[in-house]
Design a protein around this motif. Structure first.
Motif, PDB file in Angstrom:
ATOM      1  N   ALA A 128       0.829  -1.214   0.000  1.00 56.04           N
ATOM      2  CA  ALA A 128       0.000   0.000   0.000  1.00 56.04           C
ATOM      3  C   ALA A 128       0.862   1.263   0.000  1.00 56.04           C
ATOM      4  O   ALA A 128       0.448   2.304  -0.515  1.00 56.04           O
ATOM      5  CB  ALA A 128      -0.928  -0.015   1.215  1.00 56.04           C
ATOM      6  N   LYS A 129       2.072   1.163   0.578  1.00 60.38           N
ATOM      7  CA  LYS A 129       2.965   2.323   0.668  1.00 60.38           C
ATOM      8  C   LYS A 129       3.822   2.503  -0.574  1.00 60.38           C
ATOM      9  O   LYS A 129       4.464   3.545  -0.742  1.00 60.38           O
ATOM     10  CB  LYS A 129       3.885   2.159   1.889  1.00 60.38           C
ATOM     11  CG  LYS A 129       3.200   2.268   3.241  1.00 60.38           C
ATOM     12  CD  LYS A 129       2.887   3.703   3.587  1.00 60.38           C
ATOM     13  CE  LYS A 129       2.377   3.852   5.018  1.00 60.38           C
ATOM     14  NZ  LYS A 129       2.126   5.263   5.367  1.00 60.38           N
ATOM     15  N   ALA A 130       3.881   1.502  -1.437  1.00 62.04           N
ATOM     16  CA  ALA A 130       4.790   1.549  -2.583  1.00 62.04           C
ATOM     17  C   ALA A 130       4.395   2.660  -3.557  1.00 62.04           C
ATOM     18  O   ALA A 130       3.212   2.909  -3.812  1.00 62.04           O
ATOM     19  CB  ALA A 130       4.787   0.200  -3.295  1.00 62.04           C
ATOM     20  N   GLU A 131       5.413   3.313  -4.096  1.00 65.06           N
ATOM     21  CA  GLU A 131       5.199   4.340  -5.103  1.00 65.06           C
ATOM     22  C   GLU A 131       4.971   3.680  -6.465  1.00 65.06           C
ATOM     23  O   GLU A 131       5.126   2.468  -6.621  1.00 65.06           O
ATOM     24  CB  GLU A 131       6.413   5.273  -5.170  1.00 65.06           C
ATOM     25  CG  GLU A 131       6.747   5.960  -3.855  1.00 65.06           C
ATOM     26  CD  GLU A 131       5.687   6.985  -3.464  1.00 65.06           C
ATOM     27  OE1 GLU A 131       4.929   7.427  -4.354  1.00 65.06           O
ATOM     28  OE2 GLU A 131       5.625   7.334  -2.272  1.00 65.06           O
ATOM     29  N   ALA A 132       4.648   4.473  -7.456  1.00 68.41           N
ATOM     30  CA  ALA A 132       4.385   3.951  -8.804  1.00 68.41           C
ATOM     31  C   ALA A 132       5.609   3.235  -9.371  1.00 68.41           C
ATOM     32  O   ALA A 132       5.477   2.282 -10.150  1.00 68.41           O
ATOM     33  CB  ALA A 132       3.944   5.078  -9.723  1.00 68.41           C
ATOM     34  N   ASP A 133       6.822   3.686  -9.001  1.00 65.39           N
ATOM     35  CA  ASP A 133       8.041   3.060  -9.528  1.00 65.39           C
ATOM     36  C   ASP A 133       8.459   1.848  -8.702  1.00 65.39           C
ATOM     37  O   ASP A 133       9.528   1.267  -8.938  1.00 65.39           O
ATOM     38  CB  ASP A 133       9.190   4.071  -9.585  1.00 65.39           C
ATOM     39  CG  ASP A 133       9.511   4.662  -8.213  1.00 65.39           C
ATOM     40  OD1 ASP A 133       8.873   4.245  -7.220  1.00 65.39           O
ATOM     41  OD2 ASP A 133      10.390   5.530  -8.131  1.00 65.39           O
ATOM     42  N   GLY A 134       7.627   1.485  -7.718  1.00 64.27           N
ATOM     43  CA  GLY A 134       7.936   0.314  -6.910  1.00 64.27           C
ATOM     44  C   GLY A 134       8.773   0.607  -5.689  1.00 64.27           C
ATOM     45  O   GLY A 134       9.011  -0.279  -4.860  1.00 64.27           O
ATOM     46  N   MET A 135       9.271   1.833  -5.537  1.00 65.13           N
ATOM     47  CA  MET A 135      10.078   2.199  -4.375  1.00 65.13           C
ATOM     48  C   MET A 135       9.159   2.402  -3.176  1.00 65.13           C
ATOM     49  O   MET A 135       8.038   2.888  -3.304  1.00 65.13           O
ATOM     50  CB  MET A 135      10.851   3.485  -4.656  1.00 65.13           C
ATOM     51  CG  MET A 135      11.850   3.370  -5.801  1.00 65.13           C
ATOM     52  SD  MET A 135      13.185   2.201  -5.419  1.00 65.13           S
ATOM     53  CE  MET A 135      14.052   3.123  -4.132  1.00 65.13           C
TER      54      MET A 135
END
Length: 256
Positions: free
Chosen positions: A163-170
């Motif tokens: 849920a916390k992951a950004e669009a780039d997966g970071m």
């Protein structure tokens, strides 16, 4: 097998089966008052006992198979022969006797369950994860003032990271947050375990755990663990987990 050995197994099977029927019928009469004269068959008594959680579903299936073949173990007399038509396997007789013993002298789940490590709703997630790592646990129970007993689980942490992951997966996680924040997160939510009292029978707790195994982990009552709690704030908290099932099954006569 010698004739005396065969007859001994037949006698033990018959004694255990009659004892089982008598015990279940007595319990049914005591609870229902006899159901206005309604007669109970062995089949219906087994189904009733499972519904009342006196027997697990596995025990009921085994006993129903015993019911089906019981007549083959009966004594007959014809053409100069007197004795049983067939002899029950020793393992079947011993399992039947263990189930009867467990029914008459039921073990309490508190005698089998494992002492749990717990945390507080305010415990930092980092500390909870360290405790789980040291003890090789998959979850820690904690008591929330509003929602009662909850679990913080490894799976819950994984959903929180997604849920916390950004669009780039970071993803950058703050492991200093309280464990209760995972339960409050709209995309994670609380994990509510099934719960029984320490005085509940082992059969009841096993039935609850088996029911949990048939539901998704993140569904209500789906996490594969039963929390065992006593009365009072100082009462120990215990857990019955999947790893405890082999011993529980042995105690209940479900395996030999």
């Amino acid at each position: 097998m010698a004739k005396n050995d065969r007859e001994s197994l037949v006698t033990r099977f018959d004694v255990a089966w009659k004892g089982l029927e008598s015990d279940l019928k007595h319990r049914w009469m005591k609870q229902t008052g006899g159901g206005s004269g309604q007669q109970q068959t062995a089949f219906s008594l087994l189904a009733w006992a499972r519904e009342q959680k006196l027997l697990t579903a596995d025990q009921e299936r085994f006993l129903d198979r015993c019911r089906s073949v019981r007549n083959a173990y009966a004594h007959v007399s014809f053409e100069g022969y007197s004795g049983p038509v067939a002899s029950p396997p020793k393992e079947i007789v011993e399992r039947l006797e263990r189930i009867l013993g467990a029914l008459r002298h039921p073990r309490k789940v508190g005698e089998i369950a494992t002492r749990a490590s717990t945390c507080l709703p305010t415990t930092p997630l980092r500390e909870a994860l360290q405790t789980m790592h040291r003890g090789d646990f998959s979850q820690l129970p904690y008591q929330d003032e509003q929602r009662g007993w909850l679990l913080v689980t490894r799976e819950q942490v994984g959903r929180w990271a997604e849920a916390k992951a950004e669009a780039d997966g970071m993803v950058l996680l703050d492991l200093g947050v309280a464990v209760s924040e995972l339960a409050d997160h709209p995309e994670v939510g609380p994990v509510r375990p099934r719960r029984v009292g320490a005085s509940a029978t082992l059969a009841t707790a096993v039935a609850e755990l088996e029911a949990a195994l048939h539901r998704p982990d993140d569904a209500e009552g789906g996490y594969p663990l039963v929390l065992v709690t006593g009365k009072g704030g100082d009462a120990p908290v215990q857990v019955l987990a999947v790893d405890d099932l082999p011993r529980a099954y042995q105690e209940l006569g479900m395996i030999w």
